[in-house]
Design a protein around this motif. Structure first.
Motif, PDB file in Angstrom:
ATOM      1  N   VAL A   1       1.286   8.233  -9.594  1.00 30.21           N
ATOM      2  CA  VAL A   1       2.666   8.577 -10.226  1.00 30.21           C
ATOM      3  C   VAL A   1       3.508   9.033  -8.950  1.00 30.21           C
ATOM      4  N   THR A   2       2.959   9.193  -7.832  1.00 30.23           N
ATOM      5  CA  THR A   2       3.816   9.672  -6.789  1.00 30.23           C
ATOM      6  C   THR A   2       4.729   8.633  -5.937  1.00 30.23           C
ATOM      7  N   LEU A   3       4.586   7.451  -6.534  1.00 28.86           N
ATOM      8  CA  LEU A   3       5.587   6.751  -6.118  1.00 28.86           C
ATOM      9  C   LEU A   3       6.344   6.154  -7.584  1.00 28.86           C
ATOM     10  N   THR A   4       7.778   6.052  -7.371  1.00 29.18           N
ATOM     11  CA  THR A   4       8.471   5.826  -8.575  1.00 29.18           C
ATOM     12  C   THR A   4       8.361   4.048  -8.623  1.00 29.18           C
ATOM     13  N   PHE A   5       8.816   3.559  -9.811  1.00 23.53           N
ATOM     14  CA  PHE A   5       8.527   2.119 -10.289  1.00 23.53           C
ATOM     15  C   PHE A   5       9.624   1.413  -9.079  1.00 23.53           C
ATOM     16  N   VAL A   6      10.666   2.059  -8.832  1.00 22.89           N
ATOM     17  CA  VAL A   6      11.608   1.246  -7.854  1.00 22.89           C
ATOM     18  C   VAL A   6      10.847   1.021  -6.622  1.00 22.89           C
ATOM     19  N   GLU A   7      10.289   2.113  -6.122  1.00 27.82           N
ATOM     20  CA  GLU A   7       9.365   2.242  -4.674  1.00 27.82           C
ATOM     21  C   GLU A   7       8.382   0.789  -4.897  1.00 27.82           C
ATOM     22  N   LYS A   8       7.643   0.862  -5.996  1.00 30.68           N
ATOM     23  CA  LYS A   8       6.765  -0.084  -6.185  1.00 30.68           C
ATOM     24  C   LYS A   8       7.160  -1.357  -6.138  1.00 30.68           C
ATOM     25  N   ILE A   9       8.258  -1.734  -6.793  1.00 29.31           N
ATOM     26  CA  ILE A   9       9.015  -3.209  -6.829  1.00 29.31           C
ATOM     27  C   ILE A   9       9.467  -3.268  -5.474  1.00 29.31           C
ATOM     28  N   LYS A  10      10.074  -2.521  -4.509  1.00 33.28           N
ATOM     29  CA  LYS A  10      10.381  -2.575  -3.415  1.00 33.28           C
ATOM     30  C   LYS A  10       9.385  -3.001  -2.330  1.00 33.28           C
ATOM     31  N   PHE A  11       8.158  -2.493  -2.691  1.00 31.21           N
ATOM     32  CA  PHE A  11       6.832  -2.686  -1.944  1.00 31.21           C
ATOM     33  C   PHE A  11       6.440  -4.029  -1.977  1.00 31.21           C
ATOM     34  N   PHE A  12       6.418  -4.626  -3.397  1.00 35.84           N
ATOM     35  CA  PHE A  12       5.842  -5.831  -3.593  1.00 35.84           C
ATOM     36  C   PHE A  12       7.042  -7.081  -2.914  1.00 35.84           C
ATOM     37  N   LEU A  13       8.237  -6.431  -3.281  1.00 36.37           N
ATOM     38  CA  LEU A  13       9.319  -7.606  -2.464  1.00 36.37           C
ATOM     39  C   LEU A  13       9.147  -7.462  -0.949  1.00 36.37           C
ATOM     40  N   GLU A  14       8.827  -6.295  -0.259  1.00 39.42           N
ATOM     41  CA  GLU A  14       8.698  -6.331   1.035  1.00 39.42           C
ATOM     42  C   GLU A  14       7.556  -7.122   1.623  1.00 39.42           C
TER      43      GLU A  14
ATOM     44  N   LYS B   1       3.335   2.064   5.145  1.00 39.96           N
ATOM     45  CA  LYS B   1       4.318   2.807   5.027  1.00 39.96           C
ATOM     46  C   LYS B   1       4.219   3.179   3.422  1.00 39.96           C
ATOM     47  N   THR B   2       3.919   2.512   2.528  1.00 41.08           N
ATOM     48  CA  THR B   2       3.963   2.589   1.294  1.00 41.08           C
ATOM     49  C   THR B   2       2.829   3.718   0.937  1.00 41.08           C
ATOM     50  N   THR B   3       1.623   3.567   1.390  1.00 41.45           N
ATOM     51  CA  THR B   3       0.652   4.446   1.344  1.00 41.45           C
ATOM     52  C   THR B   3       0.610   5.535   1.942  1.00 41.45           C
ATOM     53  N   ILE B   4       1.320   5.749   3.085  1.00 40.85           N
ATOM     54  CA  ILE B   4       1.637   6.909   3.601  1.00 40.85           C
ATOM     55  C   ILE B   4       2.751   7.872   2.545  1.00 40.85           C
ATOM     56  N   GLU B   5       3.709   7.124   2.355  1.00 37.53           N
ATOM     57  CA  GLU B   5       4.928   7.763   1.377  1.00 37.53           C
ATOM     58  C   GLU B   5       4.258   8.518   0.202  1.00 37.53           C
ATOM     59  N   SER B   6       3.279   7.523  -0.434  1.00 36.59           N
ATOM     60  CA  SER B   6       2.570   8.092  -1.578  1.00 36.59           C
ATOM     61  C   SER B   6       1.837   9.449  -1.626  1.00 36.59           C
ATOM     62  N   PHE B   7       1.748   9.870  -0.286  1.00 37.87           N
ATOM     63  CA  PHE B   7       1.074  11.363   0.091  1.00 37.87           C
ATOM     64  C   PHE B   7       2.171  12.411   0.322  1.00 37.87           C
ATOM     65  N   LEU B   8       3.187  11.915   0.626  1.00 36.63           N
ATOM     66  CA  LEU B   8       4.518  12.932   1.064  1.00 36.63           C
ATOM     67  C   LEU B   8       5.271  13.483   0.000  1.00 36.63           C
TER      68      LEU B   8
ATOM     69  N   LEU C   1      -8.541  -4.533  -3.523  1.00 33.08           N
ATOM     70  CA  LEU C   1      -8.132  -4.118  -4.878  1.00 33.08           C
ATOM     71  C   LEU C   1      -8.090  -2.701  -4.973  1.00 33.08           C
ATOM     72  N   GLY C   2      -9.018  -1.935  -4.347  1.00 39.92           N
ATOM     73  CA  GLY C   2      -8.812  -0.458  -4.495  1.00 39.92           C
ATOM     74  C   GLY C   2      -7.582   0.296  -4.167  1.00 39.92           C
ATOM     75  N   LEU C   3      -6.959  -0.148  -3.003  1.00 42.22           N
ATOM     76  CA  LEU C   3      -5.743   0.239  -2.379  1.00 42.22           C
ATOM     77  C   LEU C   3      -4.449  -0.172  -3.534  1.00 42.22           C
ATOM     78  N   LEU C   4      -4.773  -1.327  -3.658  1.00 38.87           N
ATOM     79  CA  LEU C   4      -3.618  -2.171  -4.668  1.00 38.87           C
ATOM     80  C   LEU C   4      -3.602  -1.432  -6.090  1.00 38.87           C
ATOM     81  N   GLN C   5      -4.768  -0.944  -6.652  1.00 40.22           N
ATOM     82  CA  GLN C   5      -4.879  -0.366  -7.804  1.00 40.22           C
ATOM     83  C   GLN C   5      -4.230   0.941  -7.458  1.00 40.22           C
TER      84      GLN C   5
END
Lengths: 215, 195
Positions: free
Chosen positions: B61-74, A208-215, B51-55
């Protein structure tokens, strides 16, 4: 859901035409030609995100992905036109893996690939892997398996058997395996999401997160 | 019931060690450190082969800080949900023990200015064991598969699966021992401080 799946899954006629064209082209390598013969895709061609999955039909984590994560991805992203999904069967794990992959390509010839795909992953998960059975102990591809599978997916059993006996897709599977190796696939399932690779069982938040990063 | 002397002594030492661990983790700063290290360790082991995808996810920059935190919580919730599987249980247990070990090491270093070498090696060994053992050996996404493939070719995956489970169990035992030793040392140090 099945009806929607039918519309989302690419038309087989186009596939046959494009593969015939590709076969006639002498400039295309045999590897590319074989891959083009079996584009097993779901979703819109214009989708901004493409997920490619390399999978073995006898891989337990592939079965887990298709039972636990894939339905959510289909509902949220493929059916909404945001993601195009390409499935590439390879043989990786057990002796039966190449038989399973060959049969997938044979089923694809009859336009039954997704029925085969869904049946095998549901069956391996419900009857074997969810009960802790190991991949090399799965008995799905033993004895009269072609008849059983053909009946389940409503395919022509004789045609499937002939396709297997003639080894019509032996090279296709070998080429898919080589292609996977060249693309850095070290295990299954292996995903690329707009060329970003991910190896192993992918929980929904990763996809989900990887997809979202491209949308 | 008669309990042999060495066993009595061990039980006594374990009790002291548990006291030591509890007294260190009572302090919020060490508890927070333990929780943070546990979470980071779980994520590290999970992402080891990706690790490549994690990095990409952490730096895009297309994901906000909140989205990143939410991702790690999920993802943390995913790890907790998988605790009913053997691999999930081993991953969570080793991560929690590693978190406690690091908090105890930090306490020891702050209070005595030195670190118990045996415990430190134990903790490092447990990390290595977890790195080797955890991961999906059966589907080839394990660090040991390429190594085993050199010796066993075709049967590498079946063997790697088994070796992976054993490596993780050994890692768990080593982590338990490291935490026990660190807790015992911490008890001694906290007693010295009280005296």
């Amino acid at each position: 859901m099945l009806a929607l799946g039918f519309f989302l899954r690419g038309p087989q006629e186009e596939v046959a035409e494009s593969s015939a064209e590709t076969q006639n082209s002498s400039t295309v390598s045999s590897q590319a030609r074989e891959t083009a013969l079996a584009p097993m895709t779901l979703g819109s061609e214009d989708a901004p995100v493409t997920i490619v999955e390399y999978a073995d039909f006898l891989c337990p984590y592939c079965a887990q992905y298709h039972n636990e994560v894939s339905p959510e991805v289909e509902r949220d992203y493929i059916e909404t036109g945001k993601v195009k999904f390409e499935f590439r069967p390879i043989s990786y794990l057990t002796e039966d893996s190449s038989r399973a992959a060959e049969l997938a390509y044979c089923a694809n010839d009859q336009g039954k690939f997704w029925d085969y795909h869904d049946y095998i992953y549901e069956k391996t998960w419900s009857d074997f892997y969810s009960k802790g059975v190991r991949a090399n102990e799965v008995s799905l591809f033993k004895d009269d398996y072609v008849t059983t599978i053909a009946k389940e997916i409503q395919a022509n059993s004789e045609e499937l058997q002939t396709c297997l006996d003639e080894g019509r897709h032996k090279a296709t599977v070998e080429n898919a395996n080589n292609e996977a190796q060249e693309n850095g696939v070290r295990g299954t399932p292996h995903f690329t999401i707009n060329d970003k690779p991910y190896s192993g069982f992918a929980p929904y938040p990763v996809i989900k997160t990887t997809i979202e990063s491209f949308l | 019931m008669h309990v042999p002397l060495p066993l009595q002594s061990l039980i006594f030492k374990v009790k002291l060690s548990v006291h030591g661990i509890a007294s260190v983790l009572k302090a919020p700063k060490y508890l927070i450190l333990a929780v943070l290290v546990s979470l980071l360790f779980t994520q590290f082991i999970f992402w080891l082969l990706n690790l490549g995808l994690l990095q990409y996810i952490t730096t895009t920059v297309t994901l906000t800080f909140v989205e990143k935190i939410k991702f790690f919580l999920e993802m943390t919730l995913v790890f907790i949900e998988t605790a009913d599987t053997l691999q999930g249980f081993l991953l969570l247990s080793i991560s929690i023990l590693q978190g406690i070990a690091v908090a105890l090491i930090a306490y020891s270093f702050r209070s005595a200015g030195r670190i118990d070498r045996k415990s430190m090696s134990g903790s490092t060994l447990a990390s290595l064991g977890a790195m080797i053992g955890l991961g999906c050996a059966a589907c080839g996404t394990s660090l040991i598969v390429p190594v085993i493939a050199i010796f066993f070719s075709g049967s590498a995956y079946a063997i790697a699966d088994t070796v992976g489970i054993y490596a993780s169990i050994i890692a768990l035992l080593v982590a338990v021992y490291a935490v026990y030793r660190l807790g015992y040392v911490a008890y001694g140090q906290s007693s010295e401080r009280r005296a």
